[in-house]
Scaffold this active site. Structure first.
Site, short mmCIF file in Angstrom:
data_model
loop_
_atom_site.label_atom_id
_atom_site.label_comp_id
_atom_site.label_asym_id
_atom_site.label_seq_id
_atom_site.Cartn_x
_atom_site.Cartn_y
_atom_site.Cartn_z
N PHE A 28 0.86 -1.19 0.00
CA PHE A 28 0.00 0.00 0.00
C PHE A 28 0.91 1.24 0.00
CE2 PHE A 28 -3.32 2.89 1.17
CZ PHE A 28 -4.52 2.23 0.96
N PHE A 55 10.60 -0.43 13.94
CA PHE A 55 9.45 0.34 13.44
C PHE A 55 9.91 1.36 12.39
CE2 PHE A 55 6.24 3.79 14.16
CZ PHE A 55 5.12 3.06 13.80
N THR A 110 -7.29 7.92 4.18
CA THR A 110 -8.28 6.98 4.70
C THR A 110 -8.88 7.40 6.03
OG1 THR A 110 -8.62 4.72 5.50
CG2 THR A 110 -6.43 5.64 5.79
N HIS A 141 -9.65 5.18 7.94
CA HIS A 141 -9.16 4.08 8.76
C HIS A 141 -7.80 4.39 9.39
CE1 HIS A 141 -12.37 1.78 7.19
NE2 HIS A 141 -11.85 1.58 6.02
N ALA A 183 -0.06 -1.96 5.83
CA ALA A 183 0.60 -1.87 7.13
C ALA A 183 -0.07 -2.74 8.20
CB ALA A 183 0.64 -0.41 7.58
N PHE A 184 -1.37 -2.91 8.05
CA PHE A 184 -2.12 -3.69 9.04
C PHE A 184 -1.60 -5.13 9.13
CE2 PHE A 184 -5.91 -5.81 10.77
CZ PHE A 184 -6.23 -4.94 11.80
N GLU A 185 -1.10 -5.66 8.02
CA GLU A 185 -0.63 -7.05 7.97
C GLU A 185 0.81 -7.20 8.46
OE1 GLU A 185 -2.51 -5.73 5.28
OE2 GLU A 185 -4.19 -6.77 6.24
N1 INI Z 1 -2.45 0.41 4.50
C1 INI Z 1 -1.31 1.12 4.53
O1 INI Z 1 -0.21 0.54 4.60
N2 INI Z 1 -1.35 2.49 4.47
C2 INI Z 1 -2.53 3.17 4.38
O2 INI Z 1 -2.49 4.43 4.33
C3 INI Z 1 -3.73 2.43 4.34
N3 INI Z 1 -4.97 3.09 4.19
O3 INI Z 1 -4.97 4.28 3.85
O4 INI Z 1 -6.05 2.51 4.35
C4 INI Z 1 -3.67 1.02 4.41
N4 INI Z 1 -4.79 0.29 4.38
C5 INI Z 1 -4.78 -1.13 4.13
C6 INI Z 1 -4.57 -1.95 5.40
O5 INI Z 1 -3.25 -1.83 5.87
C7 INI Z 1 -4.83 -3.43 5.15
O6 INI Z 1 -3.94 -3.91 4.17
C8 INI Z 1 -6.26 -3.71 4.68
O7 INI Z 1 -7.20 -3.11 5.53
C9 INI Z 1 -6.51 -5.24 4.64
O8 INI Z 1 -6.42 -5.79 5.94
#
Ligand code: INI
Length: 157
Positions: free
Chosen positions: A23, A114, A87, A89, A57-59
Site C-alpha cells: 500500500f 518500526f 483513509t 481508517h 501496514a495492518f498485515e
Molecule cells: N495500509 C497502509 O499501509 N497504508 C494506508 O495508508 C492504508 N490506508 O490508507 O487505508 C492502508 N490500508 C490497508 C490496510 O493496511 C490493510 O492492508 C487492509 O485493511 C486489509 O487488511
C-alpha cells in the site's frame, strides 16, 4: 566501575528480514531501497536478507511475528506508509500496526524495528522516504543492525 555495552554498526554475519507494505508503494519502495542500501553499506550480505511484501501496514505485525518466531533472523525491519488523508481508517490501521509491531518484538525476543511512516499528508511521506527529511527505511535498517549487535553482545557477555 561501570560496564557499558554498545551496539556496533558492523552488520557482517547478521541475518535481517524486511517486511514491507505494498500500500502506497511509491513511498514504501524508496523506503525498501534505502533500507537495503544501508544494510549493504554496513556489511550485511545480500544472501542474509529476506524480503516479505504484505498488502498493507495492518498485515505487518503478523508477518513480522512469524519471521521472528523462526529464529532465523537477528532483526526484522518493518516498512510501510500510513497517510491520514488517504483513509478514515488511519487511526485503526496505525494504532494496531504500531502496537502489533512492538508486541511482536517484545514477545519474540527479536528486534522488530518500526520503520513505518505515519503522516498527515502525502507530501510528508515523500519527504521522509528520501526527499527533504531523510529516509526512514535507512534509519530503520541502521537501528536493526545496532540493536541486533547489542543483543548479541549482551547474550555473549
Ligand atoms: N495500509 C497502509 O499501509 N497504508 C494506508 O495508508 C492504508 N490506508 O490508507 O487505508 C492502508 N490500508 C490497508 C490496510 O493496511 C490493510 O492492508 C487492509 O485493511 C486489509 O487488511
Amino acid at each position: 566501575m561501570t560496564h557499558t555495552i554498545t551496539g556496533t554498526m558492523d552488520g557482517r554475519g547478521l541475518r535481517v528480514a524486511v517486511v514491507v507494505a505494498r500500500f502506497n508503494e511509491f513511498v514504501t519502495r524508496p523506503l525498501l531501497d534505502g533500507a537495503l542500501d544501508t544494510l549493504r553499506m554496513h556489511g550485511v550480505d545480500d544472501d542474509a536478507v529476506t524480503i516479505c511484501w504484505v498488502p498493507g501496514a495492518f498485515e505487518i505485525p503478523l508477518v513480522a511475528r512469524r519471521l521472528a518466531d523462526t529464529g532465523r533472523h537477528d532483526a526484522i525491519v518493518c516498512l510501510g506508509a500510513v497517510i491520514r488523508g488517504a483513509t478514515p481508517h488511519f487511526d485503526y490501521v496505525s494504532a494496531n500496526m504500531a502496537a502489533g509491531i512492538a508486541r511482536a518484538g517484545y514477545e519474540a525476543g527479536t528486534p522488530v524495528i518500526f520503520g513505518v511512516l505515519t503522516t498527515n499528508t502525502l507530501e510528508e511521506a515523500i519527504d521522509r522516504s528520501g526527499a527533504k527529511a531523510g529516509n526512514k527505511g535507512r534509519d530503520a535498517a541502521a537501528a536493526a543492525i545496532e540493536v541486533a549487535s547489542l543483543l548479541r553482545q549482551i547474550t555473549a557477555d
